[in-house]
Design an enzyme around this catalytic site. Sequence first.
Site, PDB file in Angstrom:
ATOM      1  N   ARG A  60       0.864  -1.180   0.000  1.00  0.00           N
ATOM      2  CA  ARG A  60       0.000   0.000   0.000  1.00  0.00           C
ATOM      3  C   ARG A  60       0.899   1.227   0.000  1.00  0.00           C
ATOM      4  O   ARG A  60       2.120   1.109   0.136  1.00  0.00           O
ATOM      5  CB  ARG A  60      -1.002   0.017   1.165  1.00  0.00           C
ATOM      6  CG  ARG A  60      -0.655  -0.651   2.429  1.00  0.00           C
ATOM      7  CD  ARG A  60       0.512  -0.052   3.138  1.00  0.00           C
ATOM      8  NE  ARG A  60       0.335   1.379   3.337  1.00  0.00           N
ATOM      9  CZ  ARG A  60       1.318   2.220   3.569  1.00  0.00           C
ATOM     10  NH1 ARG A  60       2.584   1.801   3.629  1.00  0.00           N
ATOM     11  NH2 ARG A  60       1.093   3.508   3.757  1.00  0.00           N
ATOM     12  N   GLY A  61       0.278   2.407  -0.112  1.00  0.00           N
ATOM     13  CA  GLY A  61       1.062   3.632  -0.263  1.00  0.00           C
ATOM     14  C   GLY A  61       1.109   3.948  -1.748  1.00  0.00           C
ATOM     15  O   GLY A  61       1.482   3.091  -2.556  1.00  0.00           O
ATOM     16  N   ALA A  62       0.725   5.175  -2.107  1.00  0.00           N
ATOM     17  CA  ALA A  62       0.545   5.506  -3.525  1.00  0.00           C
ATOM     18  C   ALA A  62       1.755   5.159  -4.397  1.00  0.00           C
ATOM     19  O   ALA A  62       1.607   4.442  -5.395  1.00  0.00           O
ATOM     20  CB  ALA A  62       0.153   6.976  -3.653  1.00  0.00           C
ATOM     21  N   ARG A  86      -7.569  -0.416  -6.957  1.00  0.00           N
ATOM     22  CA  ARG A  86      -7.887   0.641  -5.988  1.00  0.00           C
ATOM     23  C   ARG A  86      -8.085   1.954  -6.731  1.00  0.00           C
ATOM     24  O   ARG A  86      -7.340   2.268  -7.660  1.00  0.00           O
ATOM     25  CB  ARG A  86      -6.764   0.761  -4.927  1.00  0.00           C
ATOM     26  CG  ARG A  86      -6.633  -0.532  -4.108  1.00  0.00           C
ATOM     27  CD  ARG A  86      -5.798  -0.329  -2.853  1.00  0.00           C
ATOM     28  NE  ARG A  86      -6.479   0.546  -1.908  1.00  0.00           N
ATOM     29  CZ  ARG A  86      -5.877   1.078  -0.852  1.00  0.00           C
ATOM     30  NH1 ARG A  86      -4.594   0.859  -0.624  1.00  0.00           N
ATOM     31  NH2 ARG A  86      -6.560   1.854  -0.028  1.00  0.00           N
ATOM     32  N   GLN A 117      -1.721   1.950   9.913  1.00  0.00           N
ATOM     33  CA  GLN A 117      -0.442   2.117   9.221  1.00  0.00           C
ATOM     34  C   GLN A 117       0.585   2.840  10.081  1.00  0.00           C
ATOM     35  O   GLN A 117       1.786   2.599   9.960  1.00  0.00           O
ATOM     36  CB  GLN A 117      -0.624   2.909   7.920  1.00  0.00           C
ATOM     37  CG  GLN A 117      -1.370   2.178   6.817  1.00  0.00           C
ATOM     38  CD  GLN A 117      -2.850   2.487   6.843  1.00  0.00           C
ATOM     39  OE1 GLN A 117      -3.413   2.835   7.898  1.00  0.00           O
ATOM     40  NE2 GLN A 117      -3.506   2.347   5.715  1.00  0.00           N
ATOM     41  N   ASP A 129      -2.205  10.645  -1.830  1.00  0.00           N
ATOM     42  CA  ASP A 129      -2.616   9.616  -2.786  1.00  0.00           C
ATOM     43  C   ASP A 129      -2.997  10.217  -4.126  1.00  0.00           C
ATOM     44  O   ASP A 129      -2.887   9.577  -5.156  1.00  0.00           O
ATOM     45  CB  ASP A 129      -3.767   8.783  -2.220  1.00  0.00           C
ATOM     46  CG  ASP A 129      -3.243   7.863  -1.130  1.00  0.00           C
ATOM     47  OD1 ASP A 129      -3.096   8.331   0.017  1.00  0.00           O
ATOM     48  OD2 ASP A 129      -2.926   6.704  -1.435  1.00  0.00           O
ATOM     49  N   ASN A 162      -5.604  12.135   0.772  1.00  0.00           N
ATOM     50  CA  ASN A 162      -4.641  11.300   1.504  1.00  0.00           C
ATOM     51  C   ASN A 162      -5.442  10.482   2.516  1.00  0.00           C
ATOM     52  O   ASN A 162      -6.658  10.637   2.666  1.00  0.00           O
ATOM     53  CB  ASN A 162      -3.572  12.170   2.187  1.00  0.00           C
ATOM     54  CG  ASN A 162      -2.424  11.339   2.742  1.00  0.00           C
ATOM     55  OD1 ASN A 162      -1.923  10.433   2.086  1.00  0.00           O
ATOM     56  ND2 ASN A 162      -2.014  11.627   3.967  1.00  0.00           N
ATOM     57  N   LYS A 163      -4.767   9.628   3.215  1.00  0.00           N
ATOM     58  CA  LYS A 163      -5.393   8.709   4.178  1.00  0.00           C
ATOM     59  C   LYS A 163      -6.420   9.415   5.054  1.00  0.00           C
ATOM     60  O   LYS A 163      -6.215  10.537   5.496  1.00  0.00           O
ATOM     61  CB  LYS A 163      -4.281   8.108   5.038  1.00  0.00           C
ATOM     62  CG  LYS A 163      -4.701   7.085   6.075  1.00  0.00           C
ATOM     63  CD  LYS A 163      -5.582   5.965   5.556  1.00  0.00           C
ATOM     64  CE  LYS A 163      -5.003   5.227   4.374  1.00  0.00           C
ATOM     65  NZ  LYS A 163      -6.040   4.407   3.656  1.00  0.00           N
TER      66      LYS A 163
END
Lengths: 345, 345
Positions: free
Chosen positions: A45-47, A88, A195, A236, A246-247
Site C-alpha cells: 500500500r502507499g501511492a 484501488r 499504518q 494519494d 490522503n489517508k
Amino acid sequence: MFKTVEWKSTGVVMIDQTLLPEREVYRTYRDYRGVAGAIKEMVVRGAPAIGVAAAMGIAIGAVKVKAKDMKGFKREFDKIAKLLASTRPTAVNLFWAIERMRRVAAENEGLGVERLKKRLVAEAKEIHRDDIEINRRIGRHGGTLLKKNSTVLTHCNAGALATAGYGTALGVIRGAIEAGKKVRVFADETRPFLQGARLTAWELKKDNIDVTLITDNMAGYIMKKGLIDAVVVGADRIAANGDVANKIGTYTVALLAREHGIPFYVAAPLSTIDLKIKHGDNIPIEERDSAEVTHLKGRRIAPKGIAVRNPAFDVTPNRLVTGIITEKGVVRRPYNKGLKALFSK
Amino acid sequence: MFKTVEWKSTGVVMIDQTLLPEREVYRTYRDYRGVAGAIKEMVVRGAPAIGVAAAMGIAIGAVKVKAKDMKGFKREFDKIAKLLASTRPTAVNLFWAIERMRRVAAENEGLGVERLKKRLVAEAKEIHRDDIEINRRIGRHGGTLLKKNSTVLTHCNAGALATAGYGTALGVIRGAIEAGKKVRVFADETRPFLQGARLTAWELKKDNIDVTLITDNMAGYIMKKGLIDAVVVGADRIAANGDVANKIGTYTVALLAREHGIPFYVAAPLSTIDLKIKHGDNIPIEERDSAEVTHLKGRRIAPKGIAVRNPAFDVTPNRLVTGIITEKGVVRRPYNKGLKALFSK
C-alpha cells in the site's frame, strides 16, 4: 534494510504489510492476478509503492503472455492492465504507472513480442529505481523546511514501506536527519488499518529515529501542548488546485495544524499530481470493507450487525496546505500555477 | 435493560464494561477495595457512573467497618474515602460523590455507628436514583435543541453505561426521540478504549436507535459531507469558565464542528461542574498505561518497546462550546455567569 517491492527472477516479491510489525514475511507473486490481489488486500500500500507494484504486475503479466503474435499479445496486455487498474481507485500513481507501461508497449510494438516483454520488465525496474531517487530528492528539498531541532507529526505511513524505498513524508524526515538536523516524530496510529502504529512506528524504530505513537484523536492534545513544529504527510492524489487526497484523518490533522499555527506539508512525487482533476471534490474516494472497522486482527470490537462507514481517504483543501514538497522543489500557493509549472520544467 | 451500577444485598453489582459488547457479565464487589479497583480498571467508567460507584464503594466500606465506636469508625471511613479518591483524577463527579458521603458522615455522627452506616447506604442509593432523574431532565432540555429530523455525532460513551442509567449525551438523544423526533447517530469509535465502538454502538443498538460507527479520524470527512446536524458529548469536568474536560479527541471534534458550522453541545449534570477550577488548563489530565495504545484485546498492534503517549482526556475551550445542557437547563456564553447561576437557582 527491508525491501517493499522487488523484481526477482522468481517473481514480484513484497513484504506483507498486513503482518507487520509482528512478522516480517516476504511474498512472491508469480502472475499479475496475484499482484492485483496484493494491491487490493493491502499487502502493498502507499501511492508510490502501488504504482511500482502495478508496473511490475504488468511486466510479469506480459512476460507470461503465451501469444506469439503482437495482436494476441496486445489483447492479453490490455486485460492485464485493466485488472491492475481496477484494484484501488484513489491513488493516481497506480494509473500513472499503468499508463507509462501502456505507452512503452504502444511505442515499441516494432520490437516484436519477445523483445517487447524484456523492454516492459526494464521499464518496471526503472520505475522502481526512479522512485527511490525521487524520494531522496523530496527528502533533500523537504529537509530544508524543518528547523534544526524539530518535532514532526505524521499520519499514516508515507515511508519506505509506502514507496520503493526511503519514503515521501518520512523521506523528508530522513533528509533533514541526513542534513544534520535533530528530528523527533509523533506518529498517529491511523485507524482503521493502523499504518502509523504498525508501519511508521516500525520503520522509524528500525532506523533509530525517535518516534512516539499516539492514537489519531490525541493529535489535537499534543499540538495544543506546543509539542509539534511541523506536520508532514504523503498524498494519494493531488488535484490541479492543490487539494490533497490522503489517508482518512489527514483533513482533520490539517485543520488542527492551522488552528495551532503549525505548518502542514504534503510530500509527494509528480506522479501523485493529477492535473486532469481540477479540485479535490472530483477525486474518487474508496470505501473499504466494514470489517476493517469492526474487527482488529480478526477479533470483533463492535456489536454484530452494526452499520459502519469506512472511507479510506479524505480531501484536505489547498487553503490548509502550507507547501507541497516534490522532487522538483517545494510548491506554494497559488497551487494551480505552481503545480502546472512543475510539468514544464 | 442492563444496569450499570446497582446496590444489592450481595454487594455493589456492575456490568463489566471491559468485556462489552462480546459478553454481558455482571460483577459483584463485596468490599470497597474491589470497587476502587473496578473504577481504576474501567470496569465502570463515565463521570456520573464513577460518582455513583464511588458512593456505593464508600457505603459498602462503611457497612463493613468493624469498629464499634465513632472515633474508630471515622478513622476507617477516612481511609476508605481516600482510597476511592485516588482511583482516577479527571472526572470531578468522583470527588463530588465522595464529598457528599463525607458530609453525610460528618453531619450524622449523632446517630451512632450502626445507624450512620444505614444512613450512608441510603445516601449512596439516593445518589444513584438522583442520577437517573437528572439524566432524564438533561434529556428533556437537550432534546429541544435537536431538529425534528437530526443526525447527531457523539464521541466516547456518555450513555446509560456512563451513568446510573439513561445517559447525558445519549440522554439528549433519547429525550429528543421521546419527544417524537427522528434522530440518527454517528458514533466515533474512541480509541484507545473504544467506548464508542464497544459501548455507545451496543447500547444504542439495544434501544433500536439508528447508529453508524466510524473511526475517530472519519468525523471530519462525515461533517464535510454535510451529514451531521449537531454534536453532543458528555464531560468529565467543566471549569467555571465553561472549558470542558472530556474523553481524548473531544477537542478535535469541537474544532471540526466549528469549522463546519455545526453546534457543539456538552451534556452534563451539575456534579460535573467544578466552580473551584477557573479554567480548563488547571484540570488534571490522567495519563493511562501505554498498553491501552499498543495492544487491543491482548494483541499487540505496535512494535515492541515503542514510546507512547496516552492522555485519557483533553480540554475543549469554552469558545468552541455552543451550549452546556444541565438538569437545570441549557447554559450559553458567557459561561462564567451562567454556570455560577445554576448553583444559586
